[in-house]
Scaffold this motif. Structure first.
Motif, PDB file in Angstrom:
ATOM      1  N   LEU A  16       4.749  -4.399  37.053  1.00  0.00           N
ATOM      2  CA  LEU A  16       4.567  -5.744  37.532  1.00  0.00           C
ATOM      3  C   LEU A  16       5.546  -6.186  38.933  1.00  0.00           C
ATOM      4  CD1 LEU A  16       4.390  -7.799  34.177  1.00  0.00           C
ATOM      5  CD2 LEU A  16       2.614  -7.408  35.932  1.00  0.00           C
ATOM      6  N   SER A  17       6.565  -5.431  39.047  1.00  0.00           N
ATOM      7  CA  SER A  17       7.451  -5.552  40.308  1.00  0.00           C
ATOM      8  C   SER A  17       6.917  -4.559  41.398  1.00  0.00           C
ATOM      9  CB  SER A  17       8.954  -5.508  39.882  1.00  0.00           C
ATOM     10  OG  SER A  17       9.124  -4.297  39.606  1.00  0.00           O
ATOM     11  N   MET A  18       6.029  -3.844  40.970  1.00  0.00           N
ATOM     12  CA  MET A  18       5.593  -2.669  41.919  1.00  0.00           C
ATOM     13  C   MET A  18       6.925  -1.669  42.187  1.00  0.00           C
ATOM     14  SD  MET A  18       3.111  -4.959  44.347  1.00  0.00           S
ATOM     15  CE  MET A  18       3.918  -6.425  44.237  1.00  0.00           C
ATOM     16  N   GLY A  19       7.864  -1.485  41.434  1.00  0.00           N
ATOM     17  CA  GLY A  19       8.897  -0.541  41.472  1.00  0.00           C
ATOM     18  C   GLY A  19      10.019  -1.117  42.213  1.00  0.00           C
ATOM     19  N   ILE A  20      10.135  -2.523  42.814  1.00  0.00           N
ATOM     20  CA  ILE A  20      10.973  -2.974  43.515  1.00  0.00           C
ATOM     21  C   ILE A  20      12.225  -3.307  42.763  1.00  0.00           C
ATOM     22  CG2 ILE A  20      11.800  -5.083  44.967  1.00  0.00           C
ATOM     23  CD1 ILE A  20       8.766  -5.420  45.825  1.00  0.00           C
ATOM     24  N   ASP A  21      12.023  -3.488  41.288  1.00  0.00           N
ATOM     25  CA  ASP A  21      13.323  -3.759  40.573  1.00  0.00           C
ATOM     26  C   ASP A  21      14.073  -2.656  40.542  1.00  0.00           C
ATOM     27  OD1 ASP A  21      11.093  -2.341  39.033  1.00  0.00           O
ATOM     28  OD2 ASP A  21      12.290  -2.385  37.328  1.00  0.00           O
ATOM     29  N   LYS A  22      13.646  -1.200  40.796  1.00  0.00           N
ATOM     30  CA  LYS A  22      14.602  -0.120  40.750  1.00  0.00           C
ATOM     31  C   LYS A  22      15.307  -0.399  42.031  1.00  0.00           C
ATOM     32  CE  LYS A  22      11.233   2.840  38.318  1.00  0.00           C
ATOM     33  NZ  LYS A  22      10.605   4.095  38.613  1.00  0.00           N
ATOM     34  N   LEU A  23      14.834  -0.596  43.260  1.00  0.00           N
ATOM     35  CA  LEU A  23      15.534  -0.720  44.279  1.00  0.00           C
ATOM     36  C   LEU A  23      16.593  -1.749  44.403  1.00  0.00           C
ATOM     37  CD1 LEU A  23      12.774  -0.592  47.213  1.00  0.00           C
ATOM     38  CD2 LEU A  23      14.166   1.270  46.047  1.00  0.00           C
ATOM     39  N   TRP A  24      16.260  -2.869  43.797  1.00  0.00           N
ATOM     40  CA  TRP A  24      17.102  -4.027  43.589  1.00  0.00           C
ATOM     41  C   TRP A  24      18.534  -3.506  42.736  1.00  0.00           C
ATOM     42  CZ3 TRP A  24      13.162  -8.269  41.629  1.00  0.00           C
ATOM     43  CH2 TRP A  24      12.381  -8.623  42.592  1.00  0.00           C
ATOM     44  N   ARG A  25      18.133  -2.785  41.622  1.00  0.00           N
ATOM     45  CA  ARG A  25      19.381  -2.269  40.729  1.00  0.00           C
ATOM     46  C   ARG A  25      20.343  -1.461  41.655  1.00  0.00           C
ATOM     47  NH1 ARG A  25      15.119  -2.479  37.047  1.00  0.00           N
ATOM     48  NH2 ARG A  25      15.575  -3.747  35.266  1.00  0.00           N
ATOM     49  N   ARG A  26      19.674  -0.577  42.368  1.00  0.00           N
ATOM     50  CA  ARG A  26      20.530   0.440  43.328  1.00  0.00           C
ATOM     51  C   ARG A  26      21.249  -0.275  44.292  1.00  0.00           C
ATOM     52  NH1 ARG A  26      15.545   4.035  44.699  1.00  0.00           N
ATOM     53  NH2 ARG A  26      14.991   4.885  42.735  1.00  0.00           N
ATOM     54  N   LYS A  27      20.682  -1.390  44.672  1.00  0.00           N
ATOM     55  CA  LYS A  27      21.591  -2.193  45.645  1.00  0.00           C
ATOM     56  C   LYS A  27      22.573  -2.817  45.111  1.00  0.00           C
ATOM     57  CE  LYS A  27      21.228  -5.116  49.808  1.00  0.00           C
ATOM     58  NZ  LYS A  27      20.455  -5.573  50.683  1.00  0.00           N
ATOM     59  N   ALA A  28      22.427  -3.459  43.745  1.00  0.00           N
ATOM     60  CA  ALA A  28      23.435  -3.963  43.050  1.00  0.00           C
ATOM     61  C   ALA A  28      24.609  -3.027  42.579  1.00  0.00           C
ATOM     62  CB  ALA A  28      22.927  -4.586  41.721  1.00  0.00           C
ATOM     63  N   VAL A  29      24.338  -1.773  42.226  1.00  0.00           N
ATOM     64  CA  VAL A  29      25.186  -0.742  41.812  1.00  0.00           C
ATOM     65  C   VAL A  29      26.084  -0.388  42.806  1.00  0.00           C
ATOM     66  CG1 VAL A  29      25.404   1.673  41.080  1.00  0.00           C
ATOM     67  CG2 VAL A  29      23.934   0.093  39.863  1.00  0.00           C
ATOM     68  N   LYS A  30      25.577  -0.388  44.172  1.00  0.00           N
ATOM     69  CA  LYS A  30      26.235   0.015  45.405  1.00  0.00           C
ATOM     70  C   LYS A  30      27.507  -1.062  45.711  1.00  0.00           C
ATOM     71  CE  LYS A  30      22.846   2.832  47.871  1.00  0.00           C
ATOM     72  NZ  LYS A  30      21.836   2.777  49.014  1.00  0.00           N
ATOM     73  N   LEU A  31      27.153  -2.277  45.293  1.00  0.00           N
ATOM     74  CA  LEU A  31      28.443  -3.328  45.622  1.00  0.00           C
ATOM     75  C   LEU A  31      29.373  -3.073  44.749  1.00  0.00           C
ATOM     76  CD1 LEU A  31      25.798  -6.358  45.855  1.00  0.00           C
ATOM     77  CD2 LEU A  31      27.120  -5.163  47.883  1.00  0.00           C
ATOM     78  N   LEU A  32      29.433  -2.353  43.698  1.00  0.00           N
ATOM     79  CA  LEU A  32      30.430  -1.599  43.058  1.00  0.00           C
ATOM     80  C   LEU A  32      31.235  -0.705  43.413  1.00  0.00           C
ATOM     81  CD1 LEU A  32      29.370  -2.786  39.291  1.00  0.00           C
ATOM     82  CD2 LEU A  32      30.913  -4.055  40.822  1.00  0.00           C
ATOM     83  N   GLN A  33      30.773   0.060  44.458  1.00  0.00           N
ATOM     84  CA  GLN A  33      31.550   1.336  44.881  1.00  0.00           C
ATOM     85  C   GLN A  33      32.950   1.198  45.341  1.00  0.00           C
ATOM     86  OE1 GLN A  33      28.752   2.848  47.759  1.00  0.00           O
ATOM     87  NE2 GLN A  33      27.773   4.414  46.141  1.00  0.00           N
ATOM     88  N   SER A  34      33.112   0.075  45.781  1.00  0.00           N
ATOM     89  CA  SER A  34      34.636  -0.075  46.667  1.00  0.00           C
ATOM     90  C   SER A  34      35.785  -0.091  45.433  1.00  0.00           C
ATOM     91  CB  SER A  34      34.655  -1.552  47.502  1.00  0.00           C
ATOM     92  OG  SER A  34      34.211  -2.565  46.600  1.00  0.00           O
ATOM     93  N   ILE A  35      35.216  -0.588  44.227  1.00  0.00           N
ATOM     94  CA  ILE A  35      36.423  -0.670  43.239  1.00  0.00           C
ATOM     95  C   ILE A  35      36.418   0.489  42.343  1.00  0.00           C
ATOM     96  CG2 ILE A  35      36.399  -2.957  43.116  1.00  0.00           C
ATOM     97  CD1 ILE A  35      35.021  -3.217  40.509  1.00  0.00           C
ATOM     98  N   GLN A  36      35.334   1.339  42.373  1.00  0.00           N
ATOM     99  CA  GLN A  36      35.409   2.676  41.651  1.00  0.00           C
ATOM    100  C   GLN A  36      35.597   2.259  40.079  1.00  0.00           C
ATOM    101  OE1 GLN A  36      38.225   5.161  43.980  1.00  0.00           O
ATOM    102  NE2 GLN A  36      36.380   6.189  44.642  1.00  0.00           N
ATOM    103  N   PRO A  37      34.757   1.540  39.451  1.00  0.00           N
ATOM    104  CA  PRO A  37      35.099   1.311  38.004  1.00  0.00           C
ATOM    105  C   PRO A  37      34.886   2.492  37.253  1.00  0.00           C
ATOM    106  CG  PRO A  37      33.057   0.461  38.988  1.00  0.00           C
ATOM    107  CD  PRO A  37      33.574   1.074  40.072  1.00  0.00           C
ATOM    108  N   LYS A  38      35.699   2.565  36.162  1.00  0.00           N
ATOM    109  CA  LYS A  38      35.692   3.543  35.268  1.00  0.00           C
ATOM    110  C   LYS A  38      35.399   3.190  33.822  1.00  0.00           C
ATOM    111  CE  LYS A  38      37.140   6.747  37.802  1.00  0.00           C
ATOM    112  NZ  LYS A  38      35.965   7.775  38.400  1.00  0.00           N
ATOM    113  N   GLN A  39      35.370   1.863  33.835  1.00  0.00           N
ATOM    114  CA  GLN A  39      34.913   1.353  32.342  1.00  0.00           C
ATOM    115  C   GLN A  39      34.128   0.073  32.547  1.00  0.00           C
ATOM    116  OE1 GLN A  39      35.421   2.240  29.145  1.00  0.00           O
ATOM    117  NE2 GLN A  39      36.509   4.050  29.834  1.00  0.00           N
ATOM    118  N   LEU A  40      32.887   0.097  32.338  1.00  0.00           N
ATOM    119  CA  LEU A  40      31.695  -0.778  32.767  1.00  0.00           C
ATOM    120  C   LEU A  40      31.040  -1.434  31.397  1.00  0.00           C
ATOM    121  CD1 LEU A  40      30.642   1.316  35.453  1.00  0.00           C
ATOM    122  CD2 LEU A  40      29.885  -0.839  36.077  1.00  0.00           C
TER     123      LEU A  40
END
Length: 224
Positions: A16-40
């Motif tokens: 129903l999202s034509m796969g766009i939801d996967k791209l949205w999740r990837r972008k959201a994950v990248k926003l956490l790279q700066s703090i290098q979280p070990k426990q999520l």
């Protein structure tokens, strides 16, 4: 409702999202790279898609919680097939009464879940409690686009096409009429940022996705 559609949930999300939801999740994950979280902590983890996406951050552990036992069952099957049980663990849990100690996590993610909270403020306050000082919370949620013609297309799709196909595939008449209703009732944009701040977060920001169809909201727990 979510138990009823659990076995069809992933297919319908991507279809129903034509796969766009996967791209949205990837972008959201990248926003956490700066703090290098070990426990999520992934709240309203459902079938674990966001929890799995968070492995790109190379954490020690991703913990997912959800109130739907059937969604969690599907998620555990996916994790077992990938042999990732040592990296991701899913628990039945309430987002408004999180069973973890204060400052337990470096980061928290929520995808398409906060609009389902019975008490939004309580859920956000619980996130603020269990994330460490300086930790980040990333919320991915549907928005209401404002501009022509995206607004008109979005409304037609959300209130006509999506409920029809959702019902056809899932055999649940309520699930995909509930979706547009819950999005319509959700305080998106600046309204959500104000609630975010009132629950103790700083450096709050909204990033609009796909012409405003969805948004990522970022918040940081202040260092005392």
């Amino acid at each position: 409702m979510f138990n009823n559609i659990a076995r069809k949930y992933d297919f319908l999300n991507h279809f129903l999202s034509m796969g766009i939801d996967k791209l949205w999740r990837r972008k959201a994950v990248k926003l956490l790279q700066s703090i290098q979280p070990k426990q999520l902590l992934d709240i309203a983890t459902g079938t674990g898609d966001f929890a799995l996406a968070c492995l790109k951050l190379n954490p020690d552990k991703v913990t997912g919680i959800d109130i739907s036992t059937e969604m969690l069952a599907v998620g555990r099957e996916k994790i077992a097939k990938k042999n990732l049980q040592d990296k991701i663990e899913l628990f039945e849990g309430d987002s408004e009464n999180i069973k973890f100690d204060d400052n337990s996590f470096d980061a928290i993610t929520v995808a398409f879940g906060v609009r389902n909270f019975e008490n939004l403020e309580k859920g956000l306050q619980e996130m603020n409690r269990v994330v460490r000082q300086g930790g980040k919370v990333v919320v991915l949620e549907f928005s209401k686009p404002k501009n022509f013609p995206v607004k008109q297309f979005y409304n037609f799709y959300f209130f006509n096409i999506l409920p029809f196909w959702g019902k056809m595939v899932s055999k649940d008449s309520s699930a995909y009429t509930y979706l547009p209703e819950s999005v319509g009732a959700f305080p998106d944009g600046e309204n959500f940022l104000e609630i975010y701040k009132s629950c103790g977060f700083v450096e709050v920001e909204q990033i609009k996705l796909s012409f405003g169809i969805a948004s990522i909201y970022i918040g940081t727990k202040p260092v005392q």
